[in-house]
Structures are given as C-alpha cells and as structure tokens.
Design a protein around this motif. Structure first.
Motif, PDB file in Angstrom:
ATOM      1  N   PRO A   1      -4.372  -5.234  -3.585  1.00 49.53           N
ATOM      2  CA  PRO A   1      -4.032  -6.389  -3.657  1.00 49.53           C
ATOM      3  C   PRO A   1      -3.029  -6.310  -5.316  1.00 49.53           C
TER       4      PRO A   1
ATOM      5  N   GLU B   1      -4.549 -11.223  -8.257  1.00 45.81           N
ATOM      6  CA  GLU B   1      -5.851 -11.471  -7.030  1.00 45.81           C
ATOM      7  C   GLU B   1      -7.097 -11.659  -7.723  1.00 45.81           C
TER       8      GLU B   1
ATOM      9  N   ARG C   1      -4.040 -16.579  -9.836  1.00 48.13           N
ATOM     10  CA  ARG C   1      -3.077 -16.331  -8.588  1.00 48.13           C
ATOM     11  C   ARG C   1      -2.164 -17.483  -8.524  1.00 48.13           C
TER      12      ARG C   1
END
Length: 184
Positions: free
Chosen positions: A5, A9, A26
C-alpha cells in the motif's frame, strides 16, 4: 509495480489516534493527487452549474488546515498568508483563488498541510485526542482534539468527492487512491 500500500494508507489495526490521522492522511493524499500537475486552465475548470474549481478547493482546504490547527486548536490567528477574521465557511477562499498561479496554490496547500502535521503531532503528544481545545459552542463547552480531527476528515471527504468529479472532467483522471509510487 508492487502490491504494497501507499504510505498514506491507514494502519490495519492501530490506536485511535493512528487510525484518525491515517484516515486524514489518506484523504489529503487522494485530494492532492486529484489536483496535481494542472495548469491554470485545469485549476479553473468548472462543471455543470457549479463555480467550484480545483484551485478554489486547494485554497479552501489550505485555509481549513491552518484554521483548525491554529484558531480552533489554540485560539491563535491563522498567520500568513491568511487575513484575520476570515472563517472557513466564508466564500473568500473560493472567490480569491483565481488571484493565484498554480504554483502558488500548490505551495499554499503543501505548506498548510506541513504546518498542520506539525501542530497536530505536537498536540497529540501534549495530551492526546481527549484534550480540550480552544473551539467552544455558544454555551462555552470546549471541543476536544478528536472533534477537530474528525471535522477535518469530514471536510476532506466532502471536497475530495468534488475534486474527483472535476478532475475527471479536466482530463479523465479517475481512481480512489494515487498509484503506490506517486508523490506530490
């Protein structure tokens, strides 16, 4: 390309503070990706009957960042480049964005986010999410830091959705998250 990710994240299983800050990060990065690398025409594009532009959103969210973590957090003025007395609900940030170049708008947002990260980190270290902040209701009851973070998450959630629609109209960019290797 990797399956890892992106650095924005949120943690899969973190503390409440880590989850909230992760959700905010995010949204910040998704918003910044939706507004990235545009010229004046791209930042001034509107869709439908709305006068909202990506440039307006960059300036508005830059101000919201500084306002939340100066005025609402500590009762201090937001500082440069913001005039005193302006509130995030004012149309001023939206109407005045046209006065700035793309480079100025990106720098305004990037700088405000950097300041906010520092102020939020310091506040979390000074007392966590339960600490009272300067912002209070009409009866004098003070909010806590958790409320400020949640308010900013809500603000980004609303405007990232707007940015998603406008950016698709500008050049077709779609998607929920930036590519894992993307950086502003």
């Amino acid at each position: 390309m990797t399956d890892e990710p992106g650095p924005w994240e949120p943690p899969l299983a973190g503390s409440e503070a880590a989850q909230l800050v992760g959700a905010l990060e995010r949204l910040r990065m998704t918003f910044r990706w939706k507004t990235a690398d545009l010229d004046e025409t791209g930042l001034r594009t509107t869709i439908g009957a709305s006068a909202l532009t990506l440039g307006n959103l960059l300036k508005h969210l830059a101000f919201a960042e500084d306002y939340k973590f100066t005025v609402a957090l500590r009762g201090e003025p937001p500082g440069e480049p913001w005039p005193e007395g302006v509130r995030p609900s004012s149309d001023w940030t939206f109407a005045s964005a046209v006065q700035h170049s793309p480079a100025e708008l990106y720098a305004m947002w990037d700088s405000a986010v950097a300041r906010s990260r520092g102020r939020l980190s310091a506040a979390l270290g000074d007392g966590g999410l339960d600490q009272s902040v300067y912002m209070a209701d009409a009866d004098g009851r003070h909010a806590n830091l958790r409320r400020l973070v949640c308010d900013l998450i809500e603000e980004y959630g609303r405007h990232t959705g707007h940015a998603d629609l406008i950016r698709e109209a500008v050049d077709g960019r779609v998607g929920e998250d930036p590519p894992p290797d993307w950086r502003p």
